[in-house]
Design a protein around this motif. Structure first.
Motif, PDB file in Angstrom:
ATOM      1  N   LEU A  66       0.832  -1.217   0.000  1.00  0.00           N
ATOM      2  CA  LEU A  66       0.000   0.000   0.000  1.00  0.00           C
ATOM      3  C   LEU A  66       0.858   1.256   0.000  1.00  0.00           C
ATOM      4  O   LEU A  66       0.626   2.188  -0.770  1.00  0.00           O
ATOM      5  CB  LEU A  66      -0.875   0.028   1.263  1.00  0.00           C
ATOM      6  N   GLY A  67       1.864   1.265   0.914  1.00  0.00           N
ATOM      7  CA  GLY A  67       2.662   2.474   1.084  1.00  0.00           C
ATOM      8  C   GLY A  67       3.721   2.649   0.014  1.00  0.00           C
ATOM      9  O   GLY A  67       3.943   3.747  -0.486  1.00  0.00           O
ATOM     10  N   MET A  68       4.382   1.555  -0.338  1.00  0.00           N
ATOM     11  CA  MET A  68       5.548   1.705  -1.212  1.00  0.00           C
ATOM     12  C   MET A  68       5.198   1.682  -2.691  1.00  0.00           C
ATOM     13  O   MET A  68       5.963   2.184  -3.499  1.00  0.00           O
ATOM     14  CB  MET A  68       6.574   0.613  -0.909  1.00  0.00           C
ATOM     15  N   VAL A 144       1.395   4.157   9.109  1.00  0.00           N
ATOM     16  CA  VAL A 144       1.671   5.581   8.862  1.00  0.00           C
ATOM     17  C   VAL A 144       3.080   5.764   8.294  1.00  0.00           C
ATOM     18  O   VAL A 144       3.289   6.546   7.358  1.00  0.00           O
ATOM     19  CB  VAL A 144       1.467   6.383  10.173  1.00  0.00           C
ATOM     20  N   ALA A 145       4.039   4.992   8.823  1.00  0.00           N
ATOM     21  CA  ALA A 145       5.414   5.105   8.328  1.00  0.00           C
ATOM     22  C   ALA A 145       5.473   4.707   6.847  1.00  0.00           C
ATOM     23  O   ALA A 145       6.122   5.375   6.032  1.00  0.00           O
ATOM     24  CB  ALA A 145       6.348   4.223   9.156  1.00  0.00           C
ATOM     25  N   GLN A 146       4.768   3.613   6.490  1.00  0.00           N
ATOM     26  CA  GLN A 146       4.780   3.183   5.097  1.00  0.00           C
ATOM     27  C   GLN A 146       4.126   4.226   4.185  1.00  0.00           C
ATOM     28  O   GLN A 146       4.598   4.484   3.080  1.00  0.00           O
ATOM     29  CB  GLN A 146       4.052   1.841   4.932  1.00  0.00           C
ATOM     30  N   LEU A 147       3.023   4.832   4.643  1.00  0.00           N
ATOM     31  CA  LEU A 147       2.349   5.848   3.825  1.00  0.00           C
ATOM     32  C   LEU A 147       3.252   7.075   3.653  1.00  0.00           C
ATOM     33  O   LEU A 147       3.287   7.694   2.583  1.00  0.00           O
ATOM     34  CB  LEU A 147       1.007   6.243   4.444  1.00  0.00           C
ATOM     35  N   LEU A 152       6.714  10.365   0.058  1.00  0.00           N
ATOM     36  CA  LEU A 152       8.052  10.829  -0.317  1.00  0.00           C
ATOM     37  C   LEU A 152       8.427  10.327  -1.719  1.00  0.00           C
ATOM     38  O   LEU A 152       8.943  11.090  -2.542  1.00  0.00           O
ATOM     39  CB  LEU A 152       9.092  10.363   0.707  1.00  0.00           C
ATOM     40  N   ILE A 153       8.134   9.034  -2.000  1.00  0.00           N
ATOM     41  CA  ILE A 153       8.428   8.509  -3.346  1.00  0.00           C
ATOM     42  C   ILE A 153       7.673   9.335  -4.386  1.00  0.00           C
ATOM     43  O   ILE A 153       8.237   9.765  -5.393  1.00  0.00           O
ATOM     44  CB  ILE A 153       8.024   7.021  -3.467  1.00  0.00           C
ATOM     45  N   CYS A 231      10.407  11.250   6.386  1.00  0.00           N
ATOM     46  CA  CYS A 231       9.763  11.216   5.073  1.00  0.00           C
ATOM     47  C   CYS A 231       8.819  12.403   4.883  1.00  0.00           C
ATOM     48  O   CYS A 231       8.776  13.000   3.811  1.00  0.00           O
ATOM     49  CB  CYS A 231       8.989   9.907   4.889  1.00  0.00           C
ATOM     50  N   VAL A 232       8.069  12.737   5.937  1.00  0.00           N
ATOM     51  CA  VAL A 232       7.119  13.842   5.816  1.00  0.00           C
ATOM     52  C   VAL A 232       7.864  15.164   5.593  1.00  0.00           C
ATOM     53  O   VAL A 232       7.485  15.965   4.723  1.00  0.00           O
ATOM     54  CB  VAL A 232       6.206  13.928   7.062  1.00  0.00           C
TER      55      VAL A 232
END
Lengths: 242, 308
Positions: A66-68, A144-147, A152-153, A231-232
């Motif tokens: 989902l995140g990456m 949240v970290a993955q999102l 960032l990507i 990342c944020v």
């Protein structure tokens, strides 16, 4: 507010129409959980592999995708195709689309976590997490970290295809460092520190700790928070709407 | 600033790195007109309208829409201007109806999505995904999205590029209807025929500069260097008879045809003279100056060929 809700509602419809996304985010983790649970001969954990390794790995992979890949592909694609630029000619600020996508992906992450925990305990005989609150906290921090990584990507890579490539380049080493192939004591001691601090490793480990009834290690939680904040901050600096 | 101008662009300049997209553009758009911005690809048309819509910050010059700076007064400007952007798409799987419903939610006082679908002939494809719409349907949906906020001004950028001739004609009629409903239209195009058919006034832009700004007829007039007619006459006729007429500049022969050039009175003088001699011209052709000739005269090259 109602604009964000309408955006979230319609973006959710678009999300569930994308069957490849549904497959990788929901079907693949459930499939992995099912196959490896059926392969388990019931001889109990060995090699220091936590009892909850399988369900937390399934969550780690589903939320990781989902995140990456999913989130950055959608966001970069919207920028690439001028969807964000089109939106900036309306009274709505495009940041509301970003918020809608984050809400939607957070909800999808919660569904993945609930499905795996539910199926794991109902169908495959896993205990419910021993420490529910720390488990929920760990699972959410990991999501949240993955999102944040995904945003960032999307901020750094201009196209959907590029975002997908970068996401995959990050995803497979993440699985490796998280010990997906080398769980527990099977991972060489010299690189276990990577499992402690990389987002997927820290997420899986803290969920395993909470599942076993303990508070997750501070190192893991701190690693997740650090990854999120970094990342944020970087995404806020580099994200381009067009 | 005169009250009656809806848009005022004054000495606009915009560069991207070393590339000068818009060098020096000044123009005004009046309420209720279809204002054309015509020029070859890369002339600076899109950058000009993007600056009007407030999507670009000019390097120099000013842009005012209803007296407001489009970069600073985003809330007012975005409600005032509806935009159909070149090369800007919707998500592939969004249905026509959902796109309109979504964009309606962006505006404080939106038009009725169902009514707009009906008006643009999209009711039958309301549940069709964007990717599955035909080129003409996509363009009509993007016009609908430009109109959903009940704007005073609609910017339509390369609206009919890629459409077949029938869809292009249909779209033109639609643009006229929209103007008749009280919306001022800024139309960006590189099709001469489109500008000539639709626009009340046209700014011809080339290399980031306004080459000319006038009505289509005015542009044709200003570009008309000379009149040219050709014809056959019964019997023989000496060139000197024609050369003696005040309106005639030159006389030439093309086989048995006589080709005469001169000023605006050319046709009348030649016909009257020949009729008086009992040699009324046959197979008479007058050459019509088109907007394309105007562009050729003003910009020094053909428009349609310029971007191919």
């Amino acid at each position: 507010m109602s604009q964000t809700l309408t955006l979230t509602r319609i973006e959710s419809k678009l999300f569930v129409r994308e069957w490849t996304t549904l497959f990788f985010v929901f079907v693949l983790p459930i499939g992995l959980l099912t196959i490896f649970s059926l392969m388990d001969d019931g001889s109990g954990s060995s090699d220091g592999i936590p009892a909850s390794f399988l369900p937390t790995m399934a969550i780690g992979i589903g939320v990781g995708i989902l995140g990456m890949t999913t989130l950055p592909m959608i966001l970069a694609g919207y920028r690439e195709k001028g969807v964000l630029r089109r939106m900036s000619t309306t009274p709505v600020r495009p940041v509301k689309l970003l918020i809608a996508q984050l809400l939607l992906h957070l909800a999808a992450g919660v569904v993945v976590i609930a499905l795996i925990v539910g199926l794991g305990t109902l169908a495959f005989g896993f205990e419910l997490p021993g420490s529910p609150v720390p488990f929920v906290l760990s699972a959410l921090l990991y999501t949240v970290a993955q999102l944040a990584i995904g945003v960032l990507i999307a901020g750094l890579v201009p196209t959907a295809k590029g975002a997908s490539i970068v996401g995959n380049i990050l995803f497979f080493p993440s699985m490796f460092f998280a010990g997906v192939w080398t769980p527990g004591d099977l991972m060489p001691e010299s690189i276990r520190w990577l499992r402690d601090i990389t987002p997927m490793g820290a997420g899986m480990t803290s969920m395993q700790d909470a599942w076993a009834g303990q508070w997750p290690g501070l190192v893991h939680l701190a690693a997740l928070v650090t990854a999120t904040v970094a990342c944020v901050v970087l995404a806020a600096r580099f994200f381009r709407w067009e | 600033m005169p009250e009656n101008n809806l848009v005022e662009v004054s000495h606009l300049r915009k560069t991207y790195g070393a590339t000068v997209a818009v060098d020096d553009v000044s123009l005004t758009v009046r309420p209720g007109e279809i204002f054309g911005i015509l020029g070859p690809n890369g002339a600076g048309k899109t950058t000009t309208v993007e600056s009007i819509a407030g999507l670009r910050t000019p390097d120099a010059g000013t842009v005012r829409v209803a007296g407001l700076d489009p970069r600073k007064r985003r809330t007012e400007i975005t409600s005032l201007i509806g935009v159909q952007l070149q090369a800007s798409e919707l998500p592939e799987r969004i249905k026509a109806w959902e796109a309109l419903e979504l964009y309606a939610s962006f505006y404080p006082d939106p038009a009725d999505p169902a009514e707009l679908l009906e008006r643009l002939g999209l009711t039958a494809v309301r549940d069709t995904a964007f990717a599955k719409l035909s080129g003409g349907q996509k363009q009509r949906l993007s016009i609908a999205l430009a109109l959903i906020g009940n704007p005073k001004i609609a910017i339509l950028d390369e609206l009919t590029t890629g459409l077949d001739p029938q869809a292009r004609r249909d779209t033109w009629e639609l643009v006229k209807q929209i103007r008749d409903s009280g919306v001022t239209i800024i139309l960006v195009t590189h099709f001469m025929e489109e500008a000539e058919y639709l626009c009340d006034r046209i700014a011809i832009i080339d290399n980031g500069l306004v080459v000319a700004l006038d009505t289509p007829a005015g542009l044709v007039d200003s570009a008309r260097v000379e009149q040219r007619i050709s014809f056959r006459v019964p019997g023989s006729l000496d060139d000197s008879v024609l050369k003696a007429l005040p309106a005639v500049d030159s006389v030439a022969r093309d086989g048995d045809r006589i080709v005469v050039t001169g000023n605006d009175d050319l046709l009348v003088e030649v016909v009257v003279e020949l009729a008086a001699r009992g040699q009324a011209p046959r197979d008479l052709h007058t050459e019509q100056t088109t907007l394309d000739d105007a562009f050729l005269a003003l910009a020094g090259r053909h428009l349609e060929g310029a971007d191919r």
